[in-house]
Design a protein around this motif. Structure first.
Motif, PDB file in Angstrom:
ATOM      1  N   ASP A 190     -11.082  10.948 148.908  1.00  0.00           N
ATOM      2  CA  ASP A 190     -10.472  12.226 149.306  1.00  0.00           C
ATOM      3  C   ASP A 190      -9.023  12.033 149.749  1.00  0.00           C
ATOM      4  N   LEU A 191      -8.783  10.851 150.303  1.00  0.00           N
ATOM      5  CA  LEU A 191      -7.460  10.589 150.889  1.00  0.00           C
ATOM      6  C   LEU A 191      -7.107   9.125 150.655  1.00  0.00           C
ATOM      7  N   VAL A 192      -5.868   8.884 150.220  1.00  0.00           N
ATOM      8  CA  VAL A 192      -5.375   7.505 150.102  1.00  0.00           C
ATOM      9  C   VAL A 192      -4.182   7.361 151.032  1.00  0.00           C
ATOM     10  N   ILE A 193      -4.216   6.319 151.892  1.00  0.00           N
ATOM     11  CA  ILE A 193      -3.059   5.988 152.722  1.00  0.00           C
ATOM     12  C   ILE A 193      -2.391   4.797 152.046  1.00  0.00           C
ATOM     13  N   ASP A 194      -1.220   5.043 151.451  1.00  0.00           N
ATOM     14  CA  ASP A 194      -0.546   3.992 150.688  1.00  0.00           C
ATOM     15  C   ASP A 194       0.617   3.405 151.482  1.00  0.00           C
ATOM     16  N   SER A 195       0.543   2.094 151.724  1.00  0.00           N
ATOM     17  CA  SER A 195       1.643   1.441 152.447  1.00  0.00           C
ATOM     18  C   SER A 195       2.342   0.423 151.546  1.00  0.00           C
ATOM     19  N   LEU A 196       2.062   0.488 150.242  1.00  0.00           N
ATOM     20  CA  LEU A 196       2.573  -0.551 149.347  1.00  0.00           C
ATOM     21  C   LEU A 196       3.798  -0.113 148.546  1.00  0.00           C
TER      22      LEU A 196
END
Ligand code: NAP
Length: 337
Positions: free
Chosen positions: A213-219
């Motif tokens: 549902d949700l992606v937290i992208d730090s890349l």
């Protein structure tokens, strides 16, 4: 500034970690709503390294020399005349706004609205490791990601400073958490609550965590397309890292900034039009009220800090080298006591 001076790490030109030097800087004088904090510990964040290298100078305007540092824990030394919530001697922690960076020092100024009382169960080194990472995790999951109980969330880089806190916060909020980490860090991320640990060296996360549902992208932008494959139609992607450092390295600070901004706008449109996905590129908000909520979560045991290493203030350059490996587990902290 007063004529008094204090020990502080400073750099007089942008460059590699060796530009960081221990010297003396003027003691800052608190304004009406400011608090002067005796810094006991300051965490090192990737943004400190990017700023030192010069890649953020178009966004964070500063006159050199600069004392870096946007994470601290310490004791209140003095308060401005308009400060009501803090007193001399209070143990506090904060992630000051980038206009007020300067935590790698004996004393630092923090606006009252950005400060909170330190969690009671943590010492200063542990507390200093939290504010920037935890505020980022909060803003990504709650403010922008609007995560709901039962939702599936993919958190990139679960063993990192932000990821290690985001996993715990997402679990506390009732989400089902997948995370990417090297195999050697799977035990760590599972101990933080991750339901699924994905070895990013061997597996494709957009397959393993498909339908999130949700992606937290730090890349960064090179991963945004994969995040779009991973998230369900109508889902959300929150990006913590832009292409600014690369764009600045290739095109200089001003054109680089324009290109990085254009990339965000184009990807936002693409996500919306092709998959109905809401894409947000965010920056953490320095906010004492949110930090106070985080302190309560720490004191009730819902969130614990993860420390990679602790070095003395004089070894700030070594601490930056460690963070720049991109392999630190949790936070690198400078002890200023
Ligand atoms: N927008 C904002 O307000 C905001 C705030 C905070 C941070 N950030 C940005 O977010 C990024 C992460 O910050 P951080 O403090 O968490 O960094 P960090 O602590 O330096 O992250 C290190 C971790 O990254 C993991 N990692 C490296 N490459 C990976 C990959 N390809 N896939 C999955 N994991 C990988 C490593 O784990 P393994 O060894 O297990 O691979 C390591 O534990 C940085 O670019 C930072 O500047 C943005």
């Amino acid at each position: 500034m007063s004529a008094e001076t204090m020990r502080a790490i400073r750099f007089e030109r942008y460059g590699g970690p060796d530009v960081l030097e221990l010297g003396r800087a003027p003691v800052p004088v608190p304004g009406r709503r400011d608090v002067l904090v005796e810094v006991r510990a300051a965490a090192v964040n990737p943004v400190d390294c990017k700023f030192r290298a010069g890649t953020h100078r178009a966004v964070i305007r500063k006159t050199l020399p600069v004392t870096p540092g946007m994470d601290l824990s310490g004791v209140v030394r003095a308060v401005g005349a308009g400060v009501t919530d803090f007193r001399v001697g209070d143990a506090v922690f904060a992630s000051p706004h980038h206009r007020r960076m300067g935590a790698y020092a004996e004393l630092a100024l923090v606006a009252e609205r950005e400060l909170a009382h330190k969690p009671e169960r943590l010492d200063h080194v542990e507390a200093a490791s939290l504010p920037l990472a935890a505020l980022t995790a909060w803003d990504a999951l709650v403010r922008h990601g609007r995560v709901q109980p039962g939702e599936r969330v993919l958190i990139q880089a679960g063993a990192g400073g932000v990821g290690s806190i985001a996993i715990q916060l997402a679990k506390h909020l009732g989400a089902e958490v997948s995370t990417t980490a090297s195999a050697a860090n799977h035990e760590l991320v599972r101990s933080l609550g991750a339901d699924l640990a994905i070895d990013h060296h061997r597996e494709r996360y957009e397959v393993a965590a498909r339908g999130s549902d949700l992606v937290i992208d730090s890349l960064g932008p090179q991963h945004w397309r994969r995040a779009l494959e991973c998230v369900r139609p109508g889902g959300r992607i929150v990006a913590l890292t832009t292409g600014l450092p690369d764009a600045v390295a290739r095109r200089g600070p001003w054109l680089g900034l324009a290109l990085a901004a254009a990339e965000i706008v184009l990807f936002t449109l693409r996500a919306r039009v092709t998959r109905g996905v809401r894409f947000v590129a965010m920056a953490r908000e320095p906010n004492g009220a949110t930090l106070a909520k985080i302190a309560r979560l720490v004191d009730t045991g819902a969130i614990r800090p993860v420390l990679d290493s602790v070095l003395p203030l004089s070894e700030a350059a070594e601490a930056h080298r460690r963070v720049e490996t991109g392999r630190s587990r949790g936070k690198v902290v400078l002890s200023c006591g």
